[in-house]
Design a protein around this motif. Structure first.
Motif, PDB file in Angstrom:
ATOM      1  N   PRO A 294       0.809  -1.229   0.000  1.00 30.49           N
ATOM      2  CA  PRO A 294       0.000   0.000   0.000  1.00 30.49           C
ATOM      3  C   PRO A 294       0.839   1.274   0.000  1.00 30.49           C
ATOM      4  CG  PRO A 294      -0.819  -1.563   1.625  1.00 30.49           C
ATOM      5  CD  PRO A 294       0.506  -2.063   1.173  1.00 30.49           C
TER       6      PRO A 294
ATOM      7  N   THR B 272      -1.632  -0.850   8.069  1.00 28.23           N
ATOM      8  CA  THR B 272      -0.881  -1.687   7.123  1.00 28.23           C
ATOM      9  C   THR B 272      -0.329  -2.938   7.811  1.00 28.23           C
ATOM     10  OG1 THR B 272       1.005  -0.197   7.521  1.00 28.23           O
ATOM     11  CG2 THR B 272      -0.270   0.141   5.511  1.00 28.23           C
TER      12      THR B 272
ATOM     13  N   GLN C 157      -8.790  -3.912  -0.395  1.00 32.30           N
ATOM     14  CA  GLN C 157      -7.509  -3.416  -0.858  1.00 32.30           C
ATOM     15  C   GLN C 157      -7.240  -2.083  -0.176  1.00 32.30           C
ATOM     16  OE1 GLN C 157      -4.989  -4.596  -2.801  1.00 32.30           O
ATOM     17  NE2 GLN C 157      -3.960  -2.700  -2.213  1.00 32.30           N
TER      18      GLN C 157
ATOM     19  N   LYS D   4      -5.917   1.396   0.483  1.00 33.34           N
ATOM     20  CA  LYS D   4      -5.531   2.480  -0.421  1.00 33.34           C
ATOM     21  C   LYS D   4      -5.351   3.735   0.410  1.00 33.34           C
ATOM     22  CE  LYS D   4      -6.699   4.185  -5.030  1.00 33.34           C
ATOM     23  NZ  LYS D   4      -7.733   4.185  -6.088  1.00 33.34           N
TER      24      LYS D   4
END
Length: 444
Positions: A252, A284, A299, A301
């Motif tokens: 990321p 993360t 996902q 972002k």
């Protein structure tokens, strides 16, 4: 008002797993296994602390004058107090009429291509329950993948080394596996609600069953593969874990740096730049911990205000499961080549086959969920079956083109061979006809 069953399930798993881990650590202490006792306590108390911080952060109690709540969280009793608070709100909501309500607008799932917008009154009590459910859902995910997953791996590794299992360890492993599966299930539901926030989402019971089976097979096979590999190649497992962890931890951030977006400042108004960086690093870290054991369903972002990409990317899902299947197969192959005498009475080929079939079963349940039981499947631009057909066409078309080119090449070679076998006079006769046909084609 909806019964807060998810809060009750989260608190039950939190208390049961912590109690089982503390009892198991006491048995290790009485048996003289100091290292196993320390690791068991670490994987039990670390997620407890993170759960307390998560509940305080979501409810924003750091900036409020609530010393009793802070003391209870310091004593690791925060989830029990929050659960008691939730049921007090739920029981009082049916007896007290609220003077102030807020109106929320949600869109229904499309029917015959049309989607209607509905308005719903939300009282203060229901808003508080929503906040509690959201906080406990996030706490369950943190407990599952930063505590229960390492705990299950550790206890299964001890069982493989000692070739013995007792009631306390089996109970601890069962609760850890249940906690991981429940955390993965909450991760799926959170991902759906975040991606389709503007829609009124209703998850059917069969969808929960399908997700539970999918995650159970996926996580169980993954943990067993890691334990088998660790039991024979202890040094190499550190490299495998570090590659997996840093790949998902840095991915990321690499996408964020490549995008050239400014540093996000809108996560929490009360946070400074350093605090925002710490929160992003923790997210993360959690994202990497989830993907170490199963598909995260989201996902991350960083340059997005919601911190999550709302696009449904089937190819990323396909690549993840293909690479994970290949990795599991390679780890099992290394275990088979270097297995020791502790696996003397284990049929290694049959065990490898069962684990690979178990992982394929998890993928099958995942496909069934996305194809038939996903609550927002009508909003997909393409279904799982259509994406799979496109992927097969992308693979088969180059193969067909390669075969056709080979057949054309063989035909040309045969025609050249036939020309070589004809007499020389026929060569002089055929050349003008070829030239004339070429000229006619050009003029046409």
């Amino acid at each position: 008002m909806k019964f807060p069953g998810s809060v009750l399930a989260s608190v039950f798993l939190f208390v049961a797993e912590t109690t089982a881990a503390l009892y198991l650590s006491s048995t290790y202490r009485s048996g003289g296994d100091g290292m196993w006792q320390a690791l068991t306590l670490l994987f039990s108390l670390l997620p407890c602390t993170l759960v307390q911080l998560t509940l305080l952060f979501v409810h924003r109690d750091f900036s409020r004058d609530r010393p009793l709540v802070l003391l209870l969280h310091l004593l690791q009793l925060g989830p029990l107090f929050r659960c008691f608070e939730v049921f007090c709100i739920y029981c009082q909501s049916s007896h007290i009429e609220e003077p102030y309500v807020s109106i929320t607008k949600k869109r229904q799932m499309p029917k015959n291509g049309l989607s209607e917008e509905i308005e719903k009154e939300v009282g203060q009590a229901e808003g508080k329950l929503f906040t509690h459910r959201s906080a406990f859902s996030r706490a369950s995910v943190i407990q599952a993948f930063l505590g229960s997953a390492p705990q299950l791996t550790l206890q299964l590794y001890i069982t493989a080394l000692q070739q013995d299992i007792n009631a306390g360890r089996s109970l601890c492993m069962f609760l850890s596996l249940l906690s991981i599966v429940y955390g993965a299930l909450r991760c799926n539901i959170l991902a759906i609600k975040i991606k389709y926030d503007e829609y009124d989402i209703k998850v059917k019971p069969l969808a929960y069953v399908c997700i539970f089976l999918w995650r159970s097979f996926e996580i169980a096979t993954r943990v067993i593969v890691l334990v088998l590999f660790t039991s024979v190649l202890k040094a190499w497992v550190v490299l495998v874990v570090l590659i997996n962890f840093f790949s998902f931890f840095l991915y990321p951030w690499i996408l964020f740096w490549c995008s050239g977006s400014p540093f996000p400042e809108n996560i929490e108004k009360a946070l400074s730049r350093v605090g925002t960086t710490i929160v992003l690093c923790f997210l993360t870290l959690l994202y990497a911990g989830i993907n170490m054991f199963c598909w995260s369903a989201v996902q991350l972002k960083i340059n997005n205000p919601d911190l999550i990409s709302k696009s449904q990317n089937w190819y990323r899902l396909l690549v993840y499961y293909m690479l994970r299947f290949i990795e599991n197969a390679l780890l099992l192959l290394m275990w088979y080549l270097y297995k020791t005498d502790i696996y003397m009475y284990v049929c290694a080929p049959l065990l490898i086959l069962k684990l690979l079939i178990g992982y394929c079963t998890a993928i099958l349940f995942m496909l069934v969920f996305y194809q038939f039981f996903h609550p927002c499947k009508k909003l997909f631009s393409s279904s799982v079956s259509e994406s799979f057909q496109r992927w097969l066409k992308c693979i088969c078309c180059p193969c067909r083109w390669h075969k056709s080119s080979e057949s054309v090449g063989k035909a040309d070679l045969r025609s050249l061979g036939d020309r070589d076998e004809t007499p020389s006079s026929s060569k002089f006769i055929s050349v003008p006809s070829q030239i004339l046909s070429a000229n006619e084609l050009c003029s046409a």
